[in-house]
Design an enzyme around this catalytic site. Structure first.
Site, PDB file in Angstrom:
ATOM      1  N   GLY A 124       0.766  -1.256   0.272  1.00  0.00           N
ATOM      2  CA  GLY A 124       0.028   0.028   0.077  1.00  0.00           C
ATOM      3  C   GLY A 124       0.754   0.808   0.076  1.00  0.00           C
TER       4      GLY A 124
ATOM      5  CD  GLU B 269      -8.164 -10.751 -23.779  1.00  0.00           C
ATOM      6  OE1 GLU B 269      -8.348  -9.896 -23.236  1.00  0.00           O
ATOM      7  OE2 GLU B 269      -7.581 -11.214 -23.172  1.00  0.00           O
TER       8      GLU B 269
ATOM      9  CE  LYS C  28      -4.044 -12.815 -12.529  1.00  0.00           C
ATOM     10  NZ  LYS C  28      -4.103 -12.933 -14.381  1.00  0.00           N
TER      11      LYS C  28
END
Ligand code: M6R
Length: 631
Positions: free
Chosen positions: A117, A500, A626
């Site tokens: 964070g 995509e 990811k």
């Protein structure tokens, strides 16, 4: 901005993987195993801290991929112990150096702390620290080190790591998951979270903490989700969760359905190669138990029963590949349930002052369930009075917990950064939602719904036949490894497939690629066509009722006439395409909405193989992570 609900949005956020362990296993092995499974979250640097049986704290950390740390620990081990924390980093704040890698130390090296964070007010906190403790030495550029010193000083006063953590988190602004250990308290790991993920793994005589369940699924399937603004203290035999005020809070235990081996590469050359081949199962598992007697069975939507009967609009949100799943879903839901559907990128949605009310259902799609843009969009929708449904792949994820209901996709852990099997599972889930809505609204007959569900159930076998063309696609990709630009065209549900295909090629092979709705060609993009330009064209079935086939054949002729090299994805035996295509990848005959599930696959394989031919890391492409927890 009048009328816009205010939802605090952490400005910048590190995307990292975190693991904590207390128990009698080899702590280093548990930590490194967890980090290996979390490395997809970030791979700029990695580090561990372990408290040994003598009560000494040892740390080791390195810039670079996890393997650098693993090799170093193999050559020069640190003492074993029963308590430890580990971190894998994706740096946005302070470069990826040894110094900036986590853990960071406090209390004269007796405390180690890791962080996912950003602490937005760290400069002020640092100034205060230096005023109150001018002797404090900083060895990194990170905000994390400020927190480590703060918890260290708080520990000196409280002699209790949980109390020290509680004292510090109340002073932090931003988003964080923090884990800390202190050599005076072996057998204890303390964690805290705000707007950043953390789950608990429950063992027998051991307990775990992780950014997600992949961190500990090898050891336990029992997990506890932790809410926002909560602190957890684990020992080998105890787990205590409180709010930031120290009040005990209820927790929710769930069973992790992922199989530990599912997160292993096995004999595959890459996780992506493995995950591409797992797509038939991803669809089948997402359907499992959800089609009963030709009807959709989604008991998880019970909380939305009232809402689904009265909604007059759907908004689908997602980022990247997940947004393309949403685009495919729009075509299906509008066709089947005759309800208007908008698809928005989560980050655009939130800032455009969308008009929402209690007749709007906001459907968010996210593999990780942690994408910050999507999470904040869901919170925004809730604050604006809309009902929310999420489609997530990761159990216990924050987006799932923040939504009124969740449909879990059962794709299993997706480790490669490029999304593949999660996508087909997301499309499957959104089709189930569309058919469920059609049933509630009476817009399709029972027979039509049964037929669509049968089509879906046949999709896994059809997809297996597409996978059989892997060698052929690899050959093309190798042959094209010097290509500098590839275009993708599609219409209707073939349009998101084109988008995509382009995204996959960009993120994996670092090649300029663009997807277009084929109808747009004449409005500009056709100017890009010059002799030799490779163009993938997603061709719908000639038997389809949408009359898209003749239109796309015309588009093929138009680009071919200008010298394009046409690479078609078309139904097997499509005689209208054959004369104009340089190469055809065949998909089995299927109905309109099954086609995208099949057509995605050759494009995934192409991008992966082209990246491999260029010698690139297909699982961990540059600059990416990811789980995108960055605004
Ligand atoms: O975890 P999510 O599904 O929310 O992630 C959304 C996107 O970041 C993700 O699909 C991304 O576009 C992939 N790298 C594409 O392969």
């Amino acid at each position: 901005m009048a009328g816009v609900p205010s939802v605090a949005y952490p400005r910048i956020h590190l995307m990292c993987g975190i693991v904590g362990y207390v128990g009698d296993k080899s702590t280093i092995d548990v930590l490194l195993g967890g980090l290996r499974r979390l490395e997809y979250r970030g791979y700029d640097s990695a580090g561990v801290a372990v408290i040994d049986s003598e009560g000494h704290l040892s740390t080791r950390k390195h810039a670079g991929k996890l393997q650098v740390l693993v090799d170093d620990l193999a050559n020069t081990p640190i003492p074993q112990g029963a308590t430890g924390i580990g971190h894998t980093r994706w740096a946005t704040h302070g470069g990826p150096t040894d110094e900036n890698a986590h853990p960071h130390l406090g209390d004269d090296g007796k405390l180690a702390l890791i962080h996912n964070g950003i602490i937005e007010n760290f400069q002020e906190l640092k100034a205060t620290l230096l005023r109150d403790h001018p002797e404090t030495e900083f060895t990194s550029e990170t905000d994390t080190e400020v927190a480590a010193h703060m918890v260290g000083y708080a520990y000196r006063a409280t002699k209790n790591l949980t109390a020290a953590m509680r004292e510090v988190v109340s002073k932090l602004h931003g988003a964080f998951t923090l884990l800390a250990v202190h050599s005076d308290q072996p057998g204890v790991v303390v964690g805290a979270r705000r707007n950043s993920p953390l789950v608990i793994g429950l063992g027998d005589g051991e307990n775990f903490l992780g950014s997600d369940v992949a961190a500990f699924v090898e050891h336990t399937r029992r997990a506890l989700a932790i809410g926002q603004d909560q602190i957890v203290t684990i020992t080998p035999t105890e787990v205590v969760v409180t709010d930031f005020g120290g009040n005990t809070v209820p927790t929710e235990e769930f069973e992790v359905t992922w199989d530990a081996s599912a997160a292993e590469k096995g004999g595959w050359s890459s996780f992506m190669a493995k995950e591409i081949t797992e797509q038939p199962e991803a669809i089948a598992n997402t359907l499992l138990g959800r089609v009963v007697d030709g009807k959709v069975n989604l008991p998880e939507l019970a909380a939305l029963d009232e809402t689904l009967g009265k909604i007059d609009r759907l908004i689908i949100l997602g980022c990247g590949t997940a947004s393309y799943a949403g685009m495919v879903g729009k075509y299906a839901i509008e066709r089947w349930a005759r309800i208007p559907v908008e698809v928005d990128l989560s980050h655009e949605f939130r800032y455009r002052e969308p008009v929402l009310d209690d007749r709007t259902l906001v459907v968010s799609i996210s593999q990780s369930g942690e994408t910050m843009d999507t999470l904040m969009a869901v919170k925004y929708a809730t604050a604006a009075g809309a009902k929310t449904l999420s489609i997530c792949n990761t159990q216990g994820a924050t987006i799932a917990r923040e939504s009124d209901a969740v449909i879990y996709t059962h794709a299993g852990p997706e480790v490669a950064v490029a999304s593949t099997k999660a996508l087909v599972a997301q499309v499957t889930a959104i089709y189930l939602l569309g058919l469920h809505l059609a049933s509630i609204r009476g817009t399709l007959s029972a027979e039509e719904i049964r037929t669509q569900l049968e089509d879906l159930q046949e999709a896994p076998d059809k997809l297996r036949t597409v996978l059989e063309q892997h060698d052929e696609i690899r050959e093309l990709a190798h042959w094209m490894s010097d290509t500098r630009s590839v275009l993708f065209l599609g219409r209707h549900v073939g349009f998101p497939v084109a988008l995509e295909g382009a995204l996959k090629l960009k993120e994996l092979a670092y090649i300029h690629a663009e997807g277009f709705a084929a109808g747009e060609l004449k409005h500009g993009p056709i100017a890009l066509i010059e002799p030799g330009q490779p163009v993938f064209v997603v061709v719908p079935s000639p038997r389809g009722t949408d009359s898209m086939h003749p239109k796309i054949v015309s588009n093929i002729q138009e680009i071919r006439a200008r010298g394009a090299r046409v690479l078609a994805i078309a139904e097997v035996g499509d005689a209208a395409v054959l004369p104009f295509a340089d190469q055809v990848f065949a998909i089995p005959p299927s109905s309109t909405f099954i086609e995208p599930l099949l057509a995605f696959v050759p494009l995934q394989i192409f991008a992966m193989e082209l990246a491999a031919a260029k010698g690139l890391d297909v699982d961990q492409p540059r600059n990416l992570a990811k789980s995108v927890t960055v605004e």
